[in-house]
Motif scaffolding. Structure first.
Motif, PDB file in Angstrom:
ATOM      1  N   ALA A  95       6.669  -5.513  12.563  1.00 44.20           N
ATOM      2  CA  ALA A  95       5.900  -4.295  12.330  1.00 44.20           C
ATOM      3  C   ALA A  95       4.695  -4.710  11.479  1.00 44.20           C
ATOM      4  CB  ALA A  95       6.736  -3.261  11.597  1.00 44.20           C
ATOM      5  N   LEU A  96       3.502  -4.387  11.955  1.00 42.05           N
ATOM      6  CA  LEU A  96       2.283  -4.834  11.301  1.00 42.05           C
ATOM      7  C   LEU A  96       1.326  -3.662  11.166  1.00 42.05           C
ATOM      8  CD1 LEU A  96       0.455  -7.269  10.401  1.00 42.05           C
ATOM      9  CD2 LEU A  96      -0.241  -7.423  12.814  1.00 42.05           C
ATOM     10  N   ARG A  97       0.847  -3.435   9.954  1.00 38.93           N
ATOM     11  CA  ARG A  97      -0.148  -2.369   9.714  1.00 38.93           C
ATOM     12  C   ARG A  97      -1.195  -2.909   8.748  1.00 38.93           C
ATOM     13  NH1 ARG A  97       2.730   2.169   7.446  1.00 38.93           N
ATOM     14  NH2 ARG A  97       2.976   2.856   9.602  1.00 38.93           N
ATOM     15  N   PHE A  98      -2.445  -2.611   9.055  1.00 38.07           N
ATOM     16  CA  PHE A  98      -3.523  -2.978   8.143  1.00 38.07           C
ATOM     17  C   PHE A  98      -4.710  -2.049   8.376  1.00 38.07           C
ATOM     18  CE2 PHE A  98      -3.564  -5.997  11.735  1.00 38.07           C
ATOM     19  CZ  PHE A  98      -4.810  -5.751  12.289  1.00 38.07           C
ATOM     20  N   PRO A  99      -5.579  -1.924   7.352  1.00 33.75           N
ATOM     21  CA  PRO A  99      -6.784  -1.112   7.523  1.00 33.75           C
ATOM     22  C   PRO A  99      -7.763  -1.807   8.467  1.00 33.75           C
ATOM     23  CG  PRO A  99      -6.651  -1.999   5.281  1.00 33.75           C
ATOM     24  CD  PRO A  99      -5.438  -2.459   6.009  1.00 33.75           C
ATOM     25  N   ASP A 100      -8.589  -1.024   9.102  1.00 33.58           N
ATOM     26  CA  ASP A 100      -9.562  -1.553  10.041  1.00 33.58           C
ATOM     27  C   ASP A 100     -10.372  -2.677   9.387  1.00 33.58           C
ATOM     28  OD1 ASP A 100     -11.036  -1.061  12.696  1.00 33.58           O
ATOM     29  OD2 ASP A 100     -12.635  -1.141  11.193  1.00 33.58           O
ATOM     30  N   PRO A 101     -10.384  -3.858   9.996  1.00 31.43           N
ATOM     31  CA  PRO A 101     -11.105  -4.986   9.406  1.00 31.43           C
ATOM     32  C   PRO A 101     -12.604  -4.763   9.237  1.00 31.43           C
ATOM     33  CG  PRO A 101      -9.523  -5.795  10.999  1.00 31.43           C
ATOM     34  CD  PRO A 101      -9.567  -4.287  11.141  1.00 31.43           C
ATOM     35  N   SER A 102     -13.177  -3.836   9.988  1.00 30.98           N
ATOM     36  CA  SER A 102     -14.604  -3.528   9.843  1.00 30.98           C
ATOM     37  C   SER A 102     -14.853  -2.373   8.882  1.00 30.98           C
ATOM     38  CB  SER A 102     -15.210  -3.203  11.211  1.00 30.98           C
ATOM     39  OG  SER A 102     -15.158  -4.335  12.050  1.00 30.98           O
ATOM     40  N   GLY A 103     -13.797  -1.849   8.267  1.00 27.31           N
ATOM     41  CA  GLY A 103     -13.945  -0.776   7.280  1.00 27.31           C
ATOM     42  C   GLY A 103     -14.277   0.578   7.869  1.00 27.31           C
ATOM     43  N   ARG A 104     -13.975   0.799   9.144  1.00 27.69           N
ATOM     44  CA  ARG A 104     -14.310   2.082   9.779  1.00 27.69           C
ATOM     45  C   ARG A 104     -13.438   3.213   9.228  1.00 27.69           C
ATOM     46  NH1 ARG A 104     -15.354  -1.101  15.271  1.00 27.69           N
ATOM     47  NH2 ARG A 104     -13.477  -2.140  14.556  1.00 27.69           N
ATOM     48  N   HIS A 105     -14.027   4.412   9.252  1.00 25.10           N
ATOM     49  CA  HIS A 105     -13.363   5.632   8.796  1.00 25.10           C
ATOM     50  C   HIS A 105     -13.413   6.667   9.912  1.00 25.10           C
ATOM     51  CE1 HIS A 105     -14.416   3.638   5.058  1.00 25.10           C
ATOM     52  NE2 HIS A 105     -13.533   4.387   4.441  1.00 25.10           N
ATOM     53  N   ASP A 106     -12.486   7.627   9.855  1.00 28.77           N
ATOM     54  CA  ASP A 106     -12.547   8.730  10.817  1.00 28.77           C
ATOM     55  C   ASP A 106     -13.506   9.790  10.290  1.00 28.77           C
ATOM     56  OD1 ASP A 106     -11.143  10.224   8.918  1.00 28.77           O
ATOM     57  OD2 ASP A 106      -9.291  10.277  10.077  1.00 28.77           O
ATOM     58  N   ARG A 107     -13.701  10.846  11.055  1.00 25.06           N
ATOM     59  CA  ARG A 107     -14.693  11.866  10.663  1.00 25.06           C
ATOM     60  C   ARG A 107     -14.323  12.583   9.378  1.00 25.06           C
ATOM     61  NH1 ARG A 107     -13.480  15.907  15.645  1.00 25.06           N
ATOM     62  NH2 ARG A 107     -11.316  16.254  15.100  1.00 25.06           N
ATOM     63  N   ALA A 108     -13.041  12.530   8.982  1.00 22.12           N
ATOM     64  CA  ALA A 108     -12.611  13.133   7.717  1.00 22.12           C
ATOM     65  C   ALA A 108     -12.768  12.171   6.546  1.00 22.12           C
ATOM     66  CB  ALA A 108     -11.149  13.580   7.824  1.00 22.12           C
ATOM     67  N   GLY A 109     -13.233  10.955   6.823  1.00 25.14           N
ATOM     68  CA  GLY A 109     -13.450   9.977   5.762  1.00 25.14           C
ATOM     69  C   GLY A 109     -12.261   9.083   5.458  1.00 25.14           C
ATOM     70  N   ARG A 110     -11.175   9.228   6.215  1.00 22.49           N
ATOM     71  CA  ARG A 110      -9.989   8.385   5.990  1.00 22.49           C
ATOM     72  C   ARG A 110     -10.202   7.008   6.593  1.00 22.49           C
ATOM     73  NH1 ARG A 110      -5.997  12.629   8.722  1.00 22.49           N
ATOM     74  NH2 ARG A 110      -7.668  12.311  10.211  1.00 22.49           N
ATOM     75  N   ILE A 111      -9.725   5.992   5.896  1.00 20.86           N
ATOM     76  CA  ILE A 111      -9.758   4.632   6.435  1.00 20.86           C
ATOM     77  C   ILE A 111      -8.857   4.594   7.659  1.00 20.86           C
ATOM     78  CG2 ILE A 111      -9.106   2.233   6.008  1.00 20.86           C
ATOM     79  CD1 ILE A 111      -9.777   2.729   3.058  1.00 20.86           C
ATOM     80  N   ILE A 112      -9.351   4.000   8.717  1.00 16.97           N
ATOM     81  CA  ILE A 112      -8.559   3.882   9.936  1.00 16.97           C
ATOM     82  C   ILE A 112      -7.562   2.751   9.787  1.00 16.97           C
ATOM     83  CG2 ILE A 112      -8.667   3.288  12.387  1.00 16.97           C
ATOM     84  CD1 ILE A 112     -11.335   4.855  12.444  1.00 16.97           C
ATOM     85  N   GLN A 113      -6.301   3.052  10.078  1.00 16.13           N
ATOM     86  CA  GLN A 113      -5.219   2.066  10.054  1.00 16.13           C
ATOM     87  C   GLN A 113      -4.915   1.641  11.482  1.00 16.13           C
ATOM     88  OE1 GLN A 113      -4.135   0.861   7.365  1.00 16.13           O
ATOM     89  NE2 GLN A 113      -4.199   2.392   5.775  1.00 16.13           N
ATOM     90  N   HIS A 114      -4.483   0.406  11.633  1.00 13.83           N
ATOM     91  CA  HIS A 114      -4.024  -0.115  12.920  1.00 13.83           C
ATOM     92  C   HIS A 114      -2.567  -0.511  12.758  1.00 13.83           C
ATOM     93  CE1 HIS A 114      -8.049  -0.184  14.655  1.00 13.83           C
ATOM     94  NE2 HIS A 114      -8.457  -0.612  13.476  1.00 13.83           N
ATOM     95  N   ASP A 115      -1.713   0.045  13.593  1.00 14.00           N
ATOM     96  CA  ASP A 115      -0.283  -0.255  13.581  1.00 14.00           C
ATOM     97  C   ASP A 115       0.072  -1.015  14.852  1.00 14.00           C
ATOM     98  OD1 ASP A 115      -0.325   1.383  11.364  1.00 14.00           O
ATOM     99  OD2 ASP A 115       1.134   2.821  12.130  1.00 14.00           O
TER     100      ASP A 115
END
Length: 112
Positions: free
Chosen positions: A51-71
């Protein structure tokens, strides 16, 4: 490559972008991430999978300003070499980075 990948886009919510060949990837995803739902970074072995999760390596955020996670749920043989979040970013992220670059800013989520 057998891999489950779930993430959000800028305008669309949590979706599976790779289903690992499972008719319902949520079952395998839930098994892998059980007990670590709120953790921002995860790398743990569960049987033969990782199981692997990390924040977007390019620092992208969604429209609500949350850091995008990749699972990811990583299956053998690739899972053997993933022992840390750093390993995952180095070895797993390049497999999906170009696809994510194409879809993250779409108004609607692509299908798995």
């Amino acid at each position: 490559m057998k891999l489950i990948w779930a993430t959000r886009g800028r305008m669309w919510g949590f979706r599976f972008l790779h289903d690992g060949g499972f008719p319902d990837p949520l079952v395998e995803y839930d098994k892998a991430f059980s007990g670590v739902e709120g953790e921002p970074e995860v790398c743990r072995q569960v049987g033969e999978i990782v199981a692997l999760r990390f924040p977007d390596p390019s620092g992208r955020h969604d429209r609500a300003g949350r850091i995008i996670q990749h699972d990811f749920v990583v299956f053998p043989p690739m899972a053997i070499g993933v022992g840390s979040v750093g390993d995952g970013i180095r070895d797993v992220w390049p497999l999906v980075a170009d696809k994510y670059e194409e879809v993250w800013n779409l108004p609607k989520a692509p299908t798995a």
